[in-house]
Design a protein around this motif. Structure first.
Motif: not given
Ligand SMILES: Nc1ncnc2c1ncn2[C@@H]1O[C@H](COP(=O)(O)OP(=O)(O)O)[C@@H](O)[C@H]1O
Ligand SMILES: [Mg+2]
Length: 216
Positions: A174-175, A177-178, A182
């Motif tokens: 998830q980090d 993908r975030t 960004d």
């Protein structure tokens, strides 16, 4: 920005990994290349990065036809890209900061400016506190974020990645993908080959789905 026309890739031995693939990816778009294992995702990413050449068809990146390019021109085209590949290893004989500085040293940036830019990239991926760490001391998710910092430190217009969330636990994935979201938000074109279902289901961007080497 990236325009493919009837791309075909046949490997030595005759296997056709891509057949007549056409698409257009606009500047600032986010596109996921999806499809089953063996569908041709990695092959397509390698063609876009000029790591492999198409057997036929054309691929135009930022107005330059990669299929017609002289080999000596390829490094200059690659500078548009930040690349994150599964087999692109971090260097374990130097610090995280030195790993991120490497692309800047290759283009001859003055040392102090290179340190400043590399630290900014490490900060962006949440690793500034680990700048002195050897990559071997980092977790899988941290190593992947370090690879991303190294890929973006040259401020590429296109970020190209092959399965960047593979082999990560769900929080680390998830980090990642975030982070890509960004970069997309600030205008970077994103092209990611992935079979990560949560990414495919929640992605804001478009999907380019491959099935046995063809776009479906
Ligand atoms: N260097 C190569 N030589 C021969 N066949 C290859 C090579 N690389 C990939 N292939 C074959 O091309 C097909 C597509 O592979 P790949 O692009 O890696 O798919 P994906 O990334 O979607 O799993 C597979 O059948 C694979 O075995
Ligand atoms: Mg693959």
């Amino acid at each position: 920005m990236i325009v493919a026309n009837s791309l075909t890739k046949r490997y030595p031995g005759g296997f056709e990994a891509l057949s007549g693939v056409s698409f257009r990816i606009g500047a600032g778009e986010m596109v996921l290349i999806t499809g089953h294992s063996g569908a041709g995702k990695t092959t397509l990413v390698k063609l876009i990065a000029s790591i492999e050449r198409p057997t036929s068809g054309s691929l135009v990146v930022n107005g330059q036809n990669l299929s017609a390019l002289r080999r000596s021109a390829i490094p200059y085209v690659r500078r548009h890209f930040g690349m994150i590949f599964q087999d692109q290893k971090l260097l374990f004989d130097r610090s995280a900061l030195d790993n991120v500085m490497l692309p800047l040293q290759i283009v001859g940036l003055p040392h102090r400016e290179a340190v400043r830019r590399a630290q900014a990239a490490l900060d962006k991926v949440g690793l500034l506190a680990r700048e002195k760490a050897n990559p071997i001391a980092l977790s899988g998710g941290e190593q992947q974020r370090l690879a991303i910092a190294r890929a973006v430190v040259n401020r590429p217009t296109v970020l190209l990645a092959d399965e960047p969330t593979a082999n990560l636990d769900s929080a680390s994935a998830q980090d990642i993908r975030t982070l890509f979201a960004d970069f997309h938000r600030v205008g970077v074109t994103i092209v990611v080959a992935t079979h990560d279902q949560s990414w495919i289901e929640h992605c804001q961007g478009n999907a380019l789905r491959l099935d046995h080497g063809r776009v479906v």
